[in-house]
Write an enzyme that holds these catalytic residues in place. Structure first.
Site, mmCIF file in Angstrom:
data_model
loop_
_atom_site.group_PDB
_atom_site.id
_atom_site.type_symbol
_atom_site.label_atom_id
_atom_site.label_comp_id
_atom_site.label_asym_id
_atom_site.label_seq_id
_atom_site.Cartn_x
_atom_site.Cartn_y
_atom_site.Cartn_z
ATOM 1 N N LYS A 91 -9.609 -5.517 10.633
ATOM 2 C CA LYS A 91 -8.541 -4.870 11.387
ATOM 3 C C LYS A 91 -8.384 -5.465 12.777
ATOM 4 O O LYS A 91 -7.271 -5.525 13.312
ATOM 5 C CB LYS A 91 -8.798 -3.362 11.461
ATOM 6 C CG LYS A 91 -8.658 -2.660 10.115
ATOM 7 C CD LYS A 91 -7.279 -2.843 9.518
ATOM 8 C CE LYS A 91 -7.056 -1.978 8.298
ATOM 9 N NZ LYS A 91 -5.679 -2.114 7.730
ATOM 10 N N GLY A 106 0.827 -1.213 0.000
ATOM 11 C CA GLY A 106 0.000 0.000 0.000
ATOM 12 C C GLY A 106 0.852 1.249 0.000
ATOM 13 O O GLY A 106 0.533 2.245 0.654
ATOM 14 N N TYR A 145 -14.718 -3.779 7.768
ATOM 15 C CA TYR A 145 -13.415 -3.154 8.032
ATOM 16 C C TYR A 145 -12.964 -3.411 9.466
ATOM 17 O O TYR A 145 -11.817 -3.790 9.717
ATOM 18 C CB TYR A 145 -13.513 -1.656 7.755
ATOM 19 C CG TYR A 145 -12.215 -0.902 7.866
ATOM 20 C CD1 TYR A 145 -11.242 -0.999 6.867
ATOM 21 C CD2 TYR A 145 -11.952 -0.081 8.957
ATOM 22 C CE1 TYR A 145 -10.053 -0.301 6.957
ATOM 23 C CE2 TYR A 145 -10.763 0.625 9.056
ATOM 24 C CZ TYR A 145 -9.822 0.515 8.057
ATOM 25 O OH TYR A 145 -8.632 1.210 8.156
ATOM 26 N N ALA A 146 -13.879 -3.212 10.419
ATOM 27 C CA ALA A 146 -13.535 -3.424 11.823
ATOM 28 C C ALA A 146 -13.133 -4.870 12.081
ATOM 29 O O ALA A 146 -12.170 -5.147 12.807
ATOM 30 C CB ALA A 146 -14.702 -3.022 12.725
ATOM 31 N N ASN A 150 0.655 -2.594 5.028
ATOM 32 C CA ASN A 150 -0.162 -1.393 5.136
ATOM 33 C C ASN A 150 -1.361 -1.398 4.184
ATOM 34 O O ASN A 150 -2.310 -0.644 4.387
ATOM 35 C CB ASN A 150 0.699 -0.154 4.852
ATOM 36 C CG ASN A 150 -0.122 1.104 4.711
ATOM 37 O OD1 ASN A 150 -0.654 1.632 5.694
ATOM 38 N ND2 ASN A 150 -0.260 1.594 3.494
ATOM 39 N N THR A 152 -1.215 -1.702 -6.184
ATOM 40 C CA THR A 152 -2.013 -2.520 -7.092
ATOM 41 C C THR A 152 -1.393 -2.589 -8.476
ATOM 42 O O THR A 152 -1.585 -3.555 -9.205
ATOM 43 C CB THR A 152 -3.451 -1.979 -7.192
ATOM 44 O OG1 THR A 152 -3.405 -0.581 -7.526
ATOM 45 C CG2 THR A 152 -4.182 -2.152 -5.867
ATOM 46 N N SER A 197 1.637 3.416 -2.393
ATOM 47 C CA SER A 197 1.469 4.429 -3.437
ATOM 48 C C SER A 197 1.142 5.808 -2.889
ATOM 49 O O SER A 197 1.425 6.823 -3.532
ATOM 50 C CB SER A 197 0.383 3.999 -4.425
ATOM 51 O OG SER A 197 -0.871 3.883 -3.774
ATOM 52 N N ARG A 198 0.522 5.874 -1.703
ATOM 53 C CA ARG A 198 0.104 7.170 -1.169
ATOM 54 C C ARG A 198 -0.140 7.075 0.329
ATOM 55 O O ARG A 198 -0.044 5.998 0.926
ATOM 56 C CB ARG A 198 -1.180 7.642 -1.864
ATOM 57 C CG ARG A 198 -2.338 6.674 -1.713
ATOM 58 C CD ARG A 198 -3.559 7.129 -2.468
ATOM 59 N NE ARG A 198 -4.673 6.196 -2.296
ATOM 60 C CZ ARG A 198 -5.899 6.423 -2.741
ATOM 61 N NH1 ARG A 198 -6.160 7.543 -3.402
ATOM 62 N NH2 ARG A 198 -6.858 5.539 -2.554
#
Length: 249
Positions: free
Chosen positions: A161, A16, A157-158, A93, A41, A18-19
């Site tokens: 994670k 992850g 998401y939760a 990440n 990606t 790229s930004r």
């Protein structure tokens, strides 16, 4: 710019990259002297990060990988080791969101988020375990404060994670005998493209919910990663560092 020798001679892989937080981590590790494999990606997406890392006098390369594809991840780790000469640091990440209230969340919404956020982390840890065991390597998994507190509209998401916390602790126990450390960081609200898109009223309300009264910076997460993978982090493993300005209190 001459790199800080703290991580000189080390090779770091950052997903992850790229930004946002991933790019900040990659640049921070490069500034500390590590060569960096920047995963996104597509390789093109990580090209700007690669150039920013190279500006610190280190080697850096971009790779396009589907983190949810176990075979592709295994091949990527092999390629990084061949291209950069080894692997000492792994930072997971990469992550996505597909927010929706539970009653409207689709199976695809749930599966896609868990595949990228949790299985993607597992894929890279599994693929990197053997090389990291040979060099007392370091693993840092980027989770989220939402994995601690939960959040309406983010069941997928939760869950993903929170799963990263359990994965981190289990890996830490398995690999401690080979001096490999594995830790997690749980960021709160951080200045990224996503938070920049929030309207002013929502941003004000969000800031008011944070005891320290501000949104965090990606560089503050990167600084914590540098500590955990550097010489001062050798006795820290199986831990989750929550960096959220007090939001979860």
């Amino acid at each position: 710019m001459s790199p800080d020798p703290k991580l000189q001679g080390k090779v770091a892989l950052v997903t992850g990259a790229s930004r946002g937080i991933g790019r900040a981590i990659a640049e921070r590790l490069a500034r500390a002297g590590a060569d960096v494999a920047c995963i996104a990606t597509s390789a093109e997406n990580a090209s700007a990060t690669v150039e920013a890392c190279k500006a610190h006098g280190v080697n850096a390369m971009a790779y396009g990988v589907d983190v949810g594809n176990t075979d592709a991840v295994a091949e990527n780790v092999k390629a990084v080791m061949a291209d950069l000469g080894g692997l000492d640091i792994l930072v997971n990440n990469a992550g996505i969101t597909r927010d929706q209230i539970l009653m409207r969340m689709t199976e695809e919404d749930f599966d896609t988020v868990v595949t990228v956020n949790l299985k993607g982390t597992w894929n890279f840890v599994k693929a990197a375990t053997r090389p990291l065991m040979k060099c007392a390597g370091r693993i840092v998994n980027i989770s989220s404060v939402v994995g601690v507190t939960g959040n309406a509209g983010q069941v997928n998401y939760a869950a993903s994670k929170a799963g990263v916390f359990g994965l981190t602790r289990s890996v830490a126990k398995e690999l401690a005998g080979r001096k490999v450390t594995c830790n997690a960081i749980a960021p709160g609200f951080i200045e990224t493209d996503m938070t920049a898109a929030i309207d002013e009223a929502a941003a004000t309300k969000l800031t008011e919910s944070i005891p320290l009264g501000r949104i965090g910076k990606a560089e503050e997460i990167a600084a914590a990663v540098e500590f955990l993978v550097g010489p001062d982090g050798t006795y820290v493993t199986g831990q989750t560092l929550i960096i959220d300005g007090g939001l979860s209190l």
